[in-house]
Design an enzyme around this catalytic site. Structure first.
Site, PDB file in Angstrom:
ATOM      1  N   THR A   1     -13.534  -3.770  -7.870  1.00  0.00           N
ATOM      2  CA  THR A   1     -14.709  -3.826  -8.833  1.00  0.00           C
ATOM      3  C   THR A   1     -14.717  -2.718  -9.680  1.00  0.00           C
ATOM      4  O   THR A   1     -14.621  -1.731  -9.471  1.00  0.00           O
ATOM      5  CB  THR A   1     -16.345  -3.446  -8.087  1.00  0.00           C
TER       6      THR A   1
ATOM      7  N   LYS B   1     -20.101  -9.416 -11.271  1.00  0.00           N
ATOM      8  CA  LYS B   1     -20.243  -8.492  -9.998  1.00  0.00           C
ATOM      9  C   LYS B   1     -21.244  -7.549  -9.919  1.00  0.00           C
ATOM     10  O   LYS B   1     -22.227  -7.280  -9.065  1.00  0.00           O
ATOM     11  CB  LYS B   1     -18.783  -8.142  -9.762  1.00  0.00           C
TER      12      LYS B   1
ATOM     13  N   GLU C   1     -19.836  -7.101   4.091  1.00  0.00           N
ATOM     14  CA  GLU C   1     -19.126  -6.399   5.204  1.00  0.00           C
ATOM     15  C   GLU C   1     -19.725  -7.120   6.700  1.00  0.00           C
ATOM     16  O   GLU C   1     -20.854  -7.228   6.601  1.00  0.00           O
ATOM     17  CB  GLU C   1     -19.539  -4.781   5.435  1.00  0.00           C
TER      18      GLU C   1
ATOM     19  N   GLY D   1     -27.382   0.980   1.892  1.00  0.00           N
ATOM     20  CA  GLY D   1     -26.309   1.974   1.857  1.00  0.00           C
ATOM     21  C   GLY D   1     -24.924   0.980   1.723  1.00  0.00           C
ATOM     22  O   GLY D   1     -25.185  -0.093   1.014  1.00  0.00           O
TER      23      GLY D   1
ATOM     24  N   PHE E   1     -17.373 -11.061  -3.824  1.00  0.00           N
ATOM     25  CA  PHE E   1     -18.758 -10.874  -3.242  1.00  0.00           C
ATOM     26  C   PHE E   1     -18.644 -10.918  -1.733  1.00  0.00           C
ATOM     27  O   PHE E   1     -19.665 -11.497  -1.148  1.00  0.00           O
ATOM     28  CB  PHE E   1     -19.474 -12.059  -3.790  1.00  0.00           C
TER      29      PHE E   1
ATOM     30  N   ASP F   1       0.794  -1.258   0.004  1.00  0.00           N
ATOM     31  CA  ASP F   1      -0.029   0.012   0.029  1.00  0.00           C
ATOM     32  C   ASP F   1       0.888   1.288  -0.084  1.00  0.00           C
ATOM     33  O   ASP F   1       2.196   1.233   0.617  1.00  0.00           O
ATOM     34  CB  ASP F   1      -0.959  -0.002   1.247  1.00  0.00           C
TER      35      ASP F   1
ATOM     36  N   GLY G   1     -36.866  -1.687   4.826  1.00  0.00           N
ATOM     37  CA  GLY G   1     -36.162  -1.282   5.792  1.00  0.00           C
ATOM     38  C   GLY G   1     -36.063   0.332   5.445  1.00  0.00           C
ATOM     39  O   GLY G   1     -36.787   0.921   4.841  1.00  0.00           O
TER      40      GLY G   1
ATOM     41  N   CYS H   1     -21.154  -0.822  -1.817  1.00  0.00           N
ATOM     42  CA  CYS H   1     -21.115  -1.313  -2.915  1.00  0.00           C
ATOM     43  C   CYS H   1     -22.565  -1.102  -3.701  1.00  0.00           C
ATOM     44  O   CYS H   1     -22.632  -0.663  -4.713  1.00  0.00           O
ATOM     45  CB  CYS H   1     -21.204  -2.944  -2.433  1.00  0.00           C
TER      46      CYS H   1
ATOM     47  N   LYS I   1     -23.090   2.630  -5.068  1.00  0.00           N
ATOM     48  CA  LYS I   1     -21.786   2.780  -6.212  1.00  0.00           C
ATOM     49  C   LYS I   1     -22.008   2.007  -7.186  1.00  0.00           C
ATOM     50  O   LYS I   1     -22.100   2.405  -8.422  1.00  0.00           O
ATOM     51  CB  LYS I   1     -20.857   2.566  -5.395  1.00  0.00           C
TER      52      LYS I   1
HETATM   53  C1  UDX Z   1     -22.964  -6.360  -0.843  1.00  0.00           C
HETATM   54  C2  UDX Z   1     -23.141  -7.904  -1.240  1.00  0.00           C
HETATM   55  O1  UDX Z   1     -23.863  -8.440  -0.519  1.00  0.00           O
HETATM   56  C3  UDX Z   1     -22.023  -8.297  -1.323  1.00  0.00           C
HETATM   57  O2  UDX Z   1     -22.074  -9.438  -2.176  1.00  0.00           O
HETATM   58  C4  UDX Z   1     -20.948  -7.387  -2.324  1.00  0.00           C
HETATM   59  O3  UDX Z   1     -19.892  -7.934  -2.508  1.00  0.00           O
HETATM   60  C5  UDX Z   1     -20.947  -6.105  -1.677  1.00  0.00           C
HETATM   61  O4  UDX Z   1     -22.175  -5.431  -1.302  1.00  0.00           O
HETATM   62  P1  UDX Z   1     -22.752  -5.304   1.885  1.00  0.00           P
HETATM   63  O5  UDX Z   1     -22.631  -3.875   1.160  1.00  0.00           O
HETATM   64  O6  UDX Z   1     -21.537  -5.762   2.463  1.00  0.00           O
HETATM   65  O7  UDX Z   1     -22.413  -6.451   0.793  1.00  0.00           O
HETATM   66  O8  UDX Z   1     -23.878  -5.396   2.574  1.00  0.00           O
HETATM   67  P2  UDX Z   1     -25.147  -6.484   2.651  1.00  0.00           P
HETATM   68  O9  UDX Z   1     -25.439  -7.221   3.833  1.00  0.00           O
HETATM   69  O10 UDX Z   1     -25.539  -7.146   1.183  1.00  0.00           O
HETATM   70  O11 UDX Z   1     -26.336  -5.343   2.710  1.00  0.00           O
HETATM   71  C6  UDX Z   1     -26.340  -4.242   1.822  1.00  0.00           C
HETATM   72  C7  UDX Z   1     -27.479  -3.203   2.215  1.00  0.00           C
HETATM   73  O12 UDX Z   1     -28.586  -3.856   2.076  1.00  0.00           O
HETATM   74  C8  UDX Z   1     -27.578  -3.030   3.679  1.00  0.00           C
HETATM   75  O13 UDX Z   1     -27.948  -1.536   4.139  1.00  0.00           O
HETATM   76  C9  UDX Z   1     -28.893  -3.642   4.354  1.00  0.00           C
HETATM   77  O14 UDX Z   1     -29.368  -3.043   5.379  1.00  0.00           O
HETATM   78  C10 UDX Z   1     -29.819  -3.618   3.143  1.00  0.00           C
HETATM   79  N1  UDX Z   1     -30.492  -4.717   2.873  1.00  0.00           N
HETATM   80  C11 UDX Z   1     -30.208  -6.085   2.897  1.00  0.00           C
HETATM   81  C12 UDX Z   1     -31.939  -4.440   3.184  1.00  0.00           C
HETATM   82  O15 UDX Z   1     -32.240  -3.526   3.278  1.00  0.00           O
HETATM   83  N2  UDX Z   1     -32.813  -5.493   3.125  1.00  0.00           N
HETATM   84  C13 UDX Z   1     -32.541  -6.680   2.854  1.00  0.00           C
HETATM   85  O16 UDX Z   1     -33.218  -7.791   2.808  1.00  0.00           O
HETATM   86  C14 UDX Z   1     -31.179  -7.104   2.813  1.00  0.00           C
END
Ligand code: UDX
Length: 445
Positions: free
Chosen positions: A121, A205, A153, A258, A150, A30, A254, A261, A264
């Site tokens: 990505t 992706k 977090e 946010g 994939f 880095d 919900g 990923c 964006k």
């Molecule tokens: C996501 C993808 O799941 C992952 O595969 C990719 O590599 C990166 O983006 P992440 O952003 O870490 O991962 O979170 P994730 O658990 O997928 O949730 C994303 C958002 O969706 C959160 O804000 C969550 O609250 C919301 N969400 C998820 C909902 O509002 N309802 C749902 O049913 C599921």
């Protein structure tokens, strides 16, 4: 295998550490000297359950090292993973400045059998761009593969160690074989290793995240319909989910999605489509429904206080965009906090992990509370943004004693409306009729 991981952000650090854990020699590179110094000392710059222990264990074994010396890292590795940041530019497209700089800087140090792999990505076509650029710089063909990640977090280690599938985009079957070997320790027979063209891998992706975001915006729109029509989205969700073609996953309503990923990637895919003269109607709608959804708690609070929240003390539970992370990027909580502050309310906030990130943004404009219960002291209302486990079964009697008002705005549907009424709260949630104490019924208002 000898691997260089360029970029020790979230994805790079998790990927590099997990590869070291399966016996490879991984050097993480880095340009951020402070970050590398901290990592060498075993300090992890991000919150991710299980990561810290894994970094320390593999550093101690000598398989995981950290450096700012790109040339050294690249020249002693066969596989060069690119995991540098690709932040969104103003038009929603991905900014590839860092990636381009790394490609140019590393080129002279690549060994003859090096395989360059993109993990960030990146827009479709980036693999081809790197391939052509290296050919231009070195006068020979370098293997360039795409290997989208994939990871979620908060569950990244588990996702890496037990992937649903591994996708690689390659030009030659031999390269797929090398990457297959790298991933073999993590794959079970029912978890496929899928080799395809670089373009298809890059698209995979975006398409995965676009569909997941679409599901969320879809259910949020249906939730808002339910609310107006007197239905209960939880019942409807159960009603549709048993149809196996629909299923239950990712259909929880919900306050909007946010994180780093979904927002964006949806915008980047739309931007790529537009560049090609296409009209990405679904992606645009998914994004716009999500922007709107981030305001639904604000609207409910505004209505309840008849447009005037001046001087109101509002407890806010949950600031991270989802549980088990300290990440507040594009978090719905920001929309709520901005509204409250702009309108003279006093937010009293709690989050198990994200308070420091929120403090860096809002400074002393907010009251930061050590415990969820402390945030309720004297509060006129409680608003919930994130479904942290600790918020699922609170002591409602204690809450009542601490709060000045008796109203909860729940952006994650943690509780049952009828139960809340029995416990003595007016309760607003997503896609379900509000449960109102007599004092709050419209006729009395
Ligand atoms: C996501 C993808 O799941 C992952 O595969 C990719 O590599 C990166 O983006 P992440 O952003 O870490 O991962 O979170 P994730 O658990 O997928 O949730 C994303 C958002 O969706 C959160 O804000 C969550 O609250 C919301 N969400 C998820 C909902 O509002 N309802 C749902 O049913 C599921």
């Amino acid at each position: 295998m000898k691997i260089a991981m360029i970029g020790t952000g979230y994805v790079g650090l998790v990927t590099g550490t997990c590869f070291a854990d399966s016996g490879n020699d991984v050097v993480c590179v880095d340009i951020d000297e402070e970050k590398i110094a901290a990592l060498k000392a075993g300090e992890i710059p991000i919150y991710e359950p299980g990561l810290s222990e894994l970094v320390v264990r593999n550093s101690e074994s000598g398989r995981l090292t950290f450096t700012t010396d790109l040339a050294d890292g690249v020249s002693r590795s066969q596989i060069i993973y690119l995991a540098v940041g690709t932040p969104p530019a103003a038009d929603g497209s991905a900014d590839l400045t860092a990636l381009r700089a790394v490609v140019d800087q590393m080129a002279p140090h690549l060994t003859d059998d090096a395989v360059v792999v993109t993990k960030s990505t990146v827009p479709v076509g980036t693999n081809q761009f790197i391939f052509e650029r290296l050919q231009e710089l070195l006068g020979r063909e370098v293997d360039v593969a795409s290997n989208p990640e994939f990871l979620k977090e908060g569950a990244a280690i588990d996702d890496f160690m037990k992937p649903d599938r591994v996708v690689v985009g390659v030009r030659r079957a031999e390269v797929a074989e090398i990457l297959n070997e790298l991933y073999r320790p993590f794959l079970r027979t029912d978890r496929p290793f899928l080799a395809m063209s670089p373009q298809s891998a890059e698209l995979t992706k975006y398409v995965a995240n676009a569909l997941l975001s679409t599901k969320i915006s879809f259910i949020n729109e249906m939730a808002n319909l339910c609310e107006q029509m007197g239905g209960d989205i939880n019942d409807v969700r159960r009603g549709i989910g048993h149809d196996q073609r629909i299923g239950f996953a990712f259909l929880f309503p919900g306050v909007g999605y946010g994180g780093s990923c979904f927002p964006k990637d949806v915008r980047a895919l739309a931007s790529m489509a537009r560049d090609l003269g296409l009209d990405p109607r679904i992606m645009d709608a998914v994004d716009s429904v999500n922007q709107h959804q981030k305001t639904v708690l604000v609207d409910k609070i505004k209505n309840y206080f008849e447009g005037d929240v001046t001087g109101k003390r509002i407890a806010v539970w949950g600031l991270a965009f989802k549980p088990r992370t300290d990440d507040i990027r594009e978090a719905p909580a920001l929309t709520l906090l901005d509204y409250l502050l702009e309108n003279g309310a006093q937010p009293q906030v709690h989050d198990p992990e994200a308070s420091e990130n929120i403090r860096a943004r809002y400074g002393n404009k907010l009251v930061y509370c050590e415990s969820a219960m402390d945030a309720l002291n004297g509060a006129d209302a409680l608003a919930i943004n994130t479904e942290w486990k600790a918020y699922h079964n609170p002591d409602f009697d204690d809450m009542k004693n601490r709060m000045n008002g008796r109203v909860i705005f729940d952006g994650r549907n943690l509780y049952e409306p009828e139960q809340m009424l029995k416990k003595g709260f007016s309760y607003y949630s997503i896609g379900r009729p509000p449960a109102l104490l007599e004092a709050n019924l419209p006729s009395r208002a």
